[in-house]
Write a protein that holds these residues in place. Structure first.
Motif, mmCIF file in Angstrom:
data_model
loop_
_atom_site.group_PDB
_atom_site.id
_atom_site.type_symbol
_atom_site.label_atom_id
_atom_site.label_comp_id
_atom_site.label_asym_id
_atom_site.label_seq_id
_atom_site.Cartn_x
_atom_site.Cartn_y
_atom_site.Cartn_z
ATOM 1 N N GLY A 189 -36.347 -8.838 -7.108
ATOM 2 C CA GLY A 189 -37.055 -7.724 -7.729
ATOM 3 C C GLY A 189 -38.520 -7.704 -7.337
ATOM 4 N N GLN A 190 -39.143 -8.871 -7.311
ATOM 5 C CA GLN A 190 -40.554 -8.959 -6.928
ATOM 6 C C GLN A 190 -40.763 -8.468 -5.497
ATOM 7 O OE1 GLN A 190 -42.688 -12.719 -7.733
ATOM 8 N NE2 GLN A 190 -43.364 -12.674 -5.579
ATOM 9 N N VAL A 191 -39.883 -8.890 -4.587
ATOM 10 C CA VAL A 191 -40.011 -8.477 -3.187
ATOM 11 C C VAL A 191 -39.776 -6.977 -3.048
ATOM 12 C CG1 VAL A 191 -38.995 -8.726 -0.881
ATOM 13 C CG2 VAL A 191 -39.406 -10.754 -2.287
ATOM 14 N N SER A 192 -38.835 -6.422 -3.831
ATOM 15 C CA SER A 192 -38.568 -4.980 -3.743
ATOM 16 C C SER A 192 -39.763 -4.166 -4.227
ATOM 17 C CB SER A 192 -37.314 -4.627 -4.551
ATOM 18 O OG SER A 192 -37.577 -4.602 -5.941
ATOM 19 N N ARG A 193 -40.529 -4.709 -5.176
ATOM 20 C CA ARG A 193 -41.684 -3.988 -5.725
ATOM 21 C C ARG A 193 -42.926 -4.139 -4.860
ATOM 22 N NH1 ARG A 193 -40.053 -6.943 -10.121
ATOM 23 N NH2 ARG A 193 -42.056 -8.072 -10.164
ATOM 24 N N THR A 194 -43.129 -5.345 -4.326
ATOM 25 C CA THR A 194 -44.375 -5.619 -3.606
ATOM 26 C C THR A 194 -44.242 -5.482 -2.089
ATOM 27 O OG1 THR A 194 -43.894 -7.996 -3.381
ATOM 28 C CG2 THR A 194 -44.991 -7.267 -5.404
ATOM 29 N N GLY A 195 -43.013 -5.610 -1.560
ATOM 30 C CA GLY A 195 -42.817 -5.576 -0.118
ATOM 31 C C GLY A 195 -43.296 -6.834 0.571
ATOM 32 N N THR A 196 -43.579 -7.893 -0.191
ATOM 33 C CA THR A 196 -44.090 -9.155 0.368
ATOM 34 C C THR A 196 -42.982 -10.205 0.384
ATOM 35 O OG1 THR A 196 -46.277 -8.680 -0.540
ATOM 36 C CG2 THR A 196 -45.834 -10.955 0.123
ATOM 37 N N PRO A 197 -42.721 -10.849 1.521
ATOM 38 C CA PRO A 197 -41.669 -11.873 1.602
ATOM 39 C C PRO A 197 -41.978 -13.064 0.698
ATOM 40 C CG PRO A 197 -42.366 -11.188 3.793
ATOM 41 C CD PRO A 197 -43.356 -10.617 2.833
ATOM 42 N N VAL A 198 -40.918 -13.757 0.272
ATOM 43 C CA VAL A 198 -41.061 -14.973 -0.523
ATOM 44 C C VAL A 198 -40.219 -16.064 0.127
ATOM 45 C CG1 VAL A 198 -40.529 -16.087 -2.734
ATOM 46 C CG2 VAL A 198 -41.526 -13.796 -2.707
ATOM 47 N N ARG A 199 -40.842 -17.237 0.318
ATOM 48 C CA ARG A 199 -40.141 -18.379 0.910
ATOM 49 C C ARG A 199 -40.356 -19.573 -0.012
ATOM 50 N NH1 ARG A 199 -42.532 -21.261 5.055
ATOM 51 N NH2 ARG A 199 -43.818 -19.430 5.549
ATOM 52 N N LEU A 200 -39.247 -20.196 -0.491
ATOM 53 C CA LEU A 200 -39.338 -21.291 -1.453
ATOM 54 C C LEU A 200 -38.546 -22.508 -0.976
ATOM 55 C CD1 LEU A 200 -38.743 -19.268 -4.755
ATOM 56 C CD2 LEU A 200 -40.942 -20.063 -3.865
ATOM 57 N N ARG A 201 -39.108 -23.697 -1.217
ATOM 58 C CA ARG A 201 -38.393 -24.929 -0.885
ATOM 59 C C ARG A 201 -37.292 -25.184 -1.908
ATOM 60 N NH1 ARG A 201 -38.497 -30.045 -2.568
ATOM 61 N NH2 ARG A 201 -40.192 -29.576 -4.021
ATOM 62 N N ASP A 202 -37.584 -24.935 -3.193
ATOM 63 C CA ASP A 202 -36.588 -25.047 -4.260
ATOM 64 C C ASP A 202 -36.835 -23.900 -5.232
ATOM 65 O OD1 ASP A 202 -34.931 -25.613 -6.395
ATOM 66 O OD2 ASP A 202 -35.204 -27.773 -6.228
ATOM 67 N N ALA A 203 -35.898 -22.958 -5.284
ATOM 68 C CA ALA A 203 -36.083 -21.751 -6.087
ATOM 69 C C ALA A 203 -36.295 -22.067 -7.561
ATOM 70 C CB ALA A 203 -34.871 -20.833 -5.925
ATOM 71 N N TYR A 204 -35.696 -23.169 -8.044
ATOM 72 C CA TYR A 204 -35.787 -23.488 -9.469
ATOM 73 C C TYR A 204 -37.194 -23.921 -9.880
ATOM 74 C CZ TYR A 204 -30.815 -22.999 -10.483
ATOM 75 O OH TYR A 204 -29.552 -22.488 -10.691
ATOM 76 N N GLU A 205 -38.042 -24.208 -8.905
ATOM 77 C CA GLU A 205 -39.424 -24.558 -9.227
ATOM 78 C C GLU A 205 -40.287 -23.321 -9.474
ATOM 79 O OE1 GLU A 205 -40.824 -26.972 -6.041
ATOM 80 O OE2 GLU A 205 -39.578 -28.705 -6.577
#
Length: 446
Positions: free
Chosen positions: A348-364
């Motif tokens: 949802g955040q990426v759909s609103r902002t258009g900014t990619p997100v890259r995470l080592r562990d999503a639960y963090e």
């Protein structure tokens, strides 16, 4: 799920020297349990060659043909024989032995693998005849049966060995329209019940709607069925447009009295409305099928490129503020219907902002929404989520890959590679969504 039949870069030619003729050019395809797949194309396109290669009736010259996990390219005769005995064959001509009853014809394949108890053979043959609705005709000879009944006996004979794959060559060509549909509907039902795969070669356009998928072969190559459909639709439209010339119609209308003329207008309006609805329905059906097929294939391929365990693509539904997915996650062949609010989660955040997100562990991440994991029993770790935009730069979807298979995290190189993939995917989605492909799960009350 392991495919029952898998072709990879298959090539085949007949003859030698100056008489050599290439009939297959790098054909690749997969068929899975429970699927009924039609193989269409003009005469001489190579359909029967594919069928005989898949049935271990012809040696593989180049490429890979795997049936039940067995590689047939270079396989010894005993392997090919073992594969053939586990396949059910149905041909244009039922090829029943006229001196045998329907029951005896069906039981015959049971003896090909060695001695079998007659009572067991009879019981199994009767069970198959019952499945095709011919139990009461068990003691009749082929000349006492109709064409459709003989073809049903041939289907029962193919099924008696409990095959995981059925290969059918033009089984409806000698049958009338309704009988032909009955035969294919029977095969469709049996494929679902017994989880066997069916590859059916046909020229019969009347049964195309009964298949899970259709492969179109032309000059030895698999071609896009959507392109073929568009070409055929154009030809049909051109034909309809020239059926009635303006001058001819004007002469017919000129002779009408006033009540008949108003009746003509009303009838014409109703006809045009029917045509418009039919065209819209056909367009939506074609686009919906292509939407599912293309997104499953392309997103899963992206997962392979990035060595990801799972891939999901969510389409943005701005009207309801939802993200919706009907795309299979890699490792499955089932279309999942996932729905999420745009104001929640990484996607949802990426759909609103258009900014990619890259995470080592999503639960963090406090933004990560764990609901889908809880629902599916999956544990997300590394994550890369990217926006998919149209030509105007508007975010129309979100693509994400989960859990890099080597246990590491997705890096900048993965992000750059994913971004290159998403440019043509954005064009593809923009075209598909332009024809109003329904991205919402079906209403169970509808």
């Amino acid at each position: 799920m392991e495919p029952v039949l898998k072709l990879r870069d298959v090539e085949h030619a007949y003859g030698t020297g100056m008489l050599r003729r290439q009939v297959l050019h790098g054909v690749s395809a997969e068929i899975h349990p429970g699927e009924i797949v039609l193989l269409t194309g003009p005469s001489g396109a190579g359909k029967t060659t594919i069928l005989t290669l898949a049935g271990a009736l012809r040696s593989v010259q180049k490429g890979s043909v795997r049936v039940f996990g067995e590689e047939l390219a270079g396989a010894p005769p005993r392997v090919a024989l073992g594969v053939r005995r586990r396949i059910g064959f149905i041909f244009q001509n039922p090829n029943l032995i006229v001196s045998l009853t329907a029951l005896q014809n069906v039981a015959l394949p049971l003896s090909w693998s060695g001695p079998v108890d007659p009572s067991v053979a009879r019981e199994r043959a009767l069970a198959q005849l019952a499945l095709v609705g011919l139990e009461e005709h068990a003691d009749k000879h082929p000349d006492q049966l109709s064409g459709g009944q003989r073809q049903r006996v041939a289907i029962a004979r193919a099924l008696v060995v409990e095959p995981r794959l059925i290969l059918a060559d033009e089984p409806t060509s000698a049958l009338d329209r309704q009988t032909g549909r009955d035969v294919v509907e029977l095969l469709q039902r049996l494929a679902q019940q017994q989880r066997c795969a069916i590859l059916l070669v046909t020229h019969d356009n009347r049964i195309l709607d009964l298949a899970d998928r259709t492969l179109s072969l032309e000059d030895g190559r698999l071609v896009s069925l959507a392109r073929d459909a568009a070409r055929i639709a154009g030809q049909i439209g051109a034909g309809i447009a020239t059926m009635g010339r303006p001058a001819q119609l004007a002469r017919e209308v000129e002779s009408l009295d006033e009540p008949s003329f108003f009746e003509f207008l009303g009838t014409s309006a109703a006809e045009m409305e029917d045509v418009r609805h039919a065209l819209e329905d056909a367009r939506t059906r074609l686009a919906t099928a292509r939407f599912d097929q293309l997104l499953v294939a392309t997103t899963m391929k992206a997962g392979q490129f990035l060595d990801a365990d799972r891939v999901t693509l969510f389409v943005v539904d701005r009207e309801t503020g939802k993200l919706r997915s009907r795309v299979a996650q890699s490792g499955t062949d089932t279309l999942l219907s996932i729905e999420m609010d745009r104001d929640r989660g990484i996607a949802g955040q990426v759909s609103r902002t258009g900014t990619p997100v890259r995470l080592r562990d999503a639960y963090e991440s406090p933004v990560f929404n764990r609901e889908v994991d809880l629902r599916t029993g999956y544990r997300t770790r590394s994550l890369l989520c990217m926006p998919v935009t149209n030509a105007a730069g508007t975010v129309i979807a979100v693509a994400q890959v989960l859990n890099k298979r080597n246990g590491t995290e997705f890096g900048p190189d993965d992000e750059e590679r994913f971004r290159e993939f998403l440019v043509p995917l954005g064009r593809l989605l923009e075209n598909l969504l332009a024809v109003e492909v329904p991205t919402r799960p079906p209403d169970p009350k509808a």
